[in-house]
Write an enzyme that holds these catalytic residues in place. Structure first.
Site, mmCIF file in Angstrom:
data_model
loop_
_atom_site.group_PDB
_atom_site.id
_atom_site.type_symbol
_atom_site.label_atom_id
_atom_site.label_comp_id
_atom_site.label_asym_id
_atom_site.label_seq_id
_atom_site.Cartn_x
_atom_site.Cartn_y
_atom_site.Cartn_z
ATOM 1 N N GLU A 115 6.909 -11.359 -8.774
ATOM 2 C CA GLU A 115 7.508 -12.040 -7.495
ATOM 3 C C GLU A 115 6.405 -13.134 -7.454
ATOM 4 O O GLU A 115 6.323 -14.143 -6.533
ATOM 5 C CB GLU A 115 7.867 -11.374 -6.503
ATOM 6 C CG GLU A 115 6.716 -10.612 -5.624
ATOM 7 C CD GLU A 115 6.049 -9.562 -6.202
ATOM 8 O OE1 GLU A 115 6.228 -8.895 -7.407
ATOM 9 O OE2 GLU A 115 5.125 -9.102 -5.462
ATOM 10 N N GLU A 152 0.827 -1.074 -0.073
ATOM 11 C CA GLU A 152 -0.076 -0.169 -0.090
ATOM 12 C C GLU A 152 0.771 1.365 0.061
ATOM 13 O O GLU A 152 1.571 1.486 0.974
ATOM 14 C CB GLU A 152 -0.822 -0.120 1.165
ATOM 15 C CG GLU A 152 -1.704 1.106 1.327
ATOM 16 C CD GLU A 152 -2.522 1.273 0.194
ATOM 17 O OE1 GLU A 152 -3.203 0.389 -0.455
ATOM 18 O OE2 GLU A 152 -2.634 2.417 -0.284
ATOM 19 N N SER A 153 0.865 1.970 -1.125
ATOM 20 C CA SER A 153 1.919 3.074 -1.386
ATOM 21 C C SER A 153 1.869 4.110 -0.258
ATOM 22 O O SER A 153 2.809 4.630 0.130
ATOM 23 C CB SER A 153 1.630 3.564 -2.687
ATOM 24 O OG SER A 153 0.540 4.142 -2.940
ATOM 25 N N ILE A 202 -2.718 -6.618 -9.133
ATOM 26 C CA ILE A 202 -3.486 -6.770 -7.894
ATOM 27 C C ILE A 202 -3.854 -5.081 -7.505
ATOM 28 O O ILE A 202 -3.016 -4.591 -6.992
ATOM 29 C CB ILE A 202 -2.862 -7.591 -6.616
ATOM 30 C CG1 ILE A 202 -2.555 -8.963 -6.869
ATOM 31 C CG2 ILE A 202 -3.888 -7.285 -5.362
ATOM 32 C CD1 ILE A 202 -1.808 -9.439 -5.887
ATOM 33 N N ARG A 203 -5.111 -4.582 -7.715
ATOM 34 C CA ARG A 203 -5.285 -3.289 -7.362
ATOM 35 C C ARG A 203 -4.268 -2.276 -7.881
ATOM 36 O O ARG A 203 -3.459 -1.737 -7.198
ATOM 37 C CB ARG A 203 -5.681 -2.951 -5.988
ATOM 38 C CG ARG A 203 -6.818 -3.571 -5.450
ATOM 39 C CD ARG A 203 -6.916 -3.421 -4.030
ATOM 40 N NE ARG A 203 -7.180 -2.070 -3.634
ATOM 41 C CZ ARG A 203 -8.095 -1.109 -3.957
ATOM 42 N NH1 ARG A 203 -9.171 -1.667 -4.641
ATOM 43 N NH2 ARG A 203 -7.927 0.136 -3.472
ATOM 44 N N HIS A 242 2.926 -7.838 -10.377
ATOM 45 C CA HIS A 242 3.866 -8.656 -9.376
ATOM 46 C C HIS A 242 4.376 -9.632 -10.160
ATOM 47 O O HIS A 242 3.824 -10.780 -9.982
ATOM 48 C CB HIS A 242 2.819 -9.134 -8.210
ATOM 49 C CG HIS A 242 2.265 -7.985 -7.317
ATOM 50 N ND1 HIS A 242 2.778 -7.524 -6.386
ATOM 51 C CD2 HIS A 242 1.211 -7.509 -7.442
ATOM 52 C CE1 HIS A 242 2.135 -6.720 -5.806
ATOM 53 N NE2 HIS A 242 0.825 -6.497 -6.528
ATOM 54 N N CYS A 249 4.274 -2.509 -8.411
ATOM 55 C CA CYS A 249 3.218 -1.887 -8.117
ATOM 56 C C CYS A 249 3.058 -0.797 -7.085
ATOM 57 O O CYS A 249 3.320 0.308 -7.546
ATOM 58 C CB CYS A 249 2.209 -3.225 -7.332
ATOM 59 S SG CYS A 249 0.324 -3.040 -7.484
HETATM 60 N N1 GLN Z 1 -3.257 -0.138 -4.601
HETATM 61 C C1 GLN Z 1 -1.923 -0.169 -4.146
HETATM 62 C C2 GLN Z 1 -1.704 1.193 -3.787
HETATM 63 O O1 GLN Z 1 -2.109 2.326 -4.272
HETATM 64 C C3 GLN Z 1 -0.985 -0.922 -4.944
HETATM 65 C C4 GLN Z 1 -1.492 -2.398 -4.997
HETATM 66 C C5 GLN Z 1 -0.150 -3.423 -4.958
HETATM 67 O O2 GLN Z 1 1.021 -3.115 -4.432
HETATM 68 N N2 GLN Z 1 -0.701 -4.556 -5.001
HETATM 69 O O3 GLN Z 1 -0.398 1.317 -3.248
#
Ligand code: GLN
Length: 195
Positions: A174, A47-48, A135-136, A172, A78
Site C-alpha cells: 500500500e 505494531e502487531s 519496514i521492520r 507494504h 506486515c
Molecule cells: N515490527 C512490527 C510488528 O512486529 C511490524 C512492522 C510493520 O507492520 N511495518 O508488529
C-alpha cells in the site's frame, strides 16, 4: 464490493486509498458492528502486539476469528500477517493471533542494519515484479502443506503466502502507487464471493 480495513492502529489509510483507486468501497473497521456485510477484510501493518491488545479490548478477536473461519477473504500485510499466523516467534507471550494461516513467522526478522528497504518482487500470477516496501518486517520461516508461497526474496526468504481465502505478505504494497497486489486480493474476494 465493500472491503473493510482494520483501523484500530497502523497504516490503514493507504490501504483504503488503494481499494478506492481500484473502484471499490473501503470501510474503516474499528468495532465489531463494522464487520457486518463485508466482502473482504484487510489487516494493515503497524505494531502487531499493540493491535492484538486493542482487538482484545474492543471485543474484536472472536468476531474476527469466526468471520475468517467462515470464509471471509482476508489480506494481512506486515503486522497484519503476524496477526494471521498460527505460530509467531519473538513476540510477547500475551499477544493474540487469529490463527488463520498454517505458518510460522518471526517478527522484526531482518535485523537493525536493514530494518527498512524497498525492492521489486514477483507476486503470484502478476506478470511483472511489484513494488515492495519492507519496514521492520517479519519473515515467514515455515509454511504448512496447505499454504502456497506467492512471493520470495532472491535469497529464498518467503515474504508472501496464501492459504485458500487468506493472503499475507511481509511487506507494504500500500506504500507504493502499484495497486496490483490489492487487485490480486480483490480477485480472491470475487472468487470466494461466488462460491
Ligand atoms: N515490527 C512490527 C510488528 O512486529 C511490524 C512492522 C510493520 O507492520 N511495518 O508488529
Amino acid at each position: 464490493m465493500i472491503i473493510g480495513v482494520l483501523s484500530v492502529q497502523g497504516g490503514f489509510v493507504e490501504h483504503m486509498r488503494s481499494i478506492e483507486r481500484l473502484g471499490h468501497e473501503a470501510r474503516a473497521v474499528r468495532r465489531p458492528e463494522h464487520l457486518e456485510g463485508l466482502d473482504g477484510l484487510i489487516m494493515p501493518g503497524g505494531e502487531s502486539t499493540t493491535m492484538s491488545k486493542l482487538l482484545e479490548l474492543g471485543g474484536m478477536l472472536e468476531p474476527l476469528r469466526t468471520l475468517v473461519a467462515d470464509g471471509l477473504p482476508v489480506f494481512g500485510t506486515c503486522a497484519g500477517l503476524i496477526l494471521l499466523a498460527d505460530r509467531v516467534l519473538d513476540t510477547r507471550s500475551d499477544a493474540h493471533s487469529l490463527h488463520a494461516m498454517d505458518i510460522t513467522v518471526r517478527r522484526n526478522a531482518f535485523g537493525r542494519q536493514v530494518d527498512s528497504f524497498e525492492t521489486q518482487l514477483p507476486f503470484g500470477d502478476i506478470d511483472t515484479p511489484v513494488e515492495a516496501v519492507f519496514i521492520r518486517a517479519p519473515k515467514v520461516e515455515e509454511v504448512g502443506d496447505g499454504v502456497e508461497v506467492v512471493s520470495t526474496l532472491p535469497d529464498g526468504t518467503v515474504v508472501g503466502v496464501r492459504q485458500g481465502h487468506v493472503l499475507g505478505c511481509s511487506f507494504h504494497p500500500e506504500l507504493s502507487e502499484d495497486d496490483r497486489v490489492h487487485e490480486y486480493f480483490l480477485g480472491m474476494v470475487k472468487q470466494y464471493g461466488v462460491e
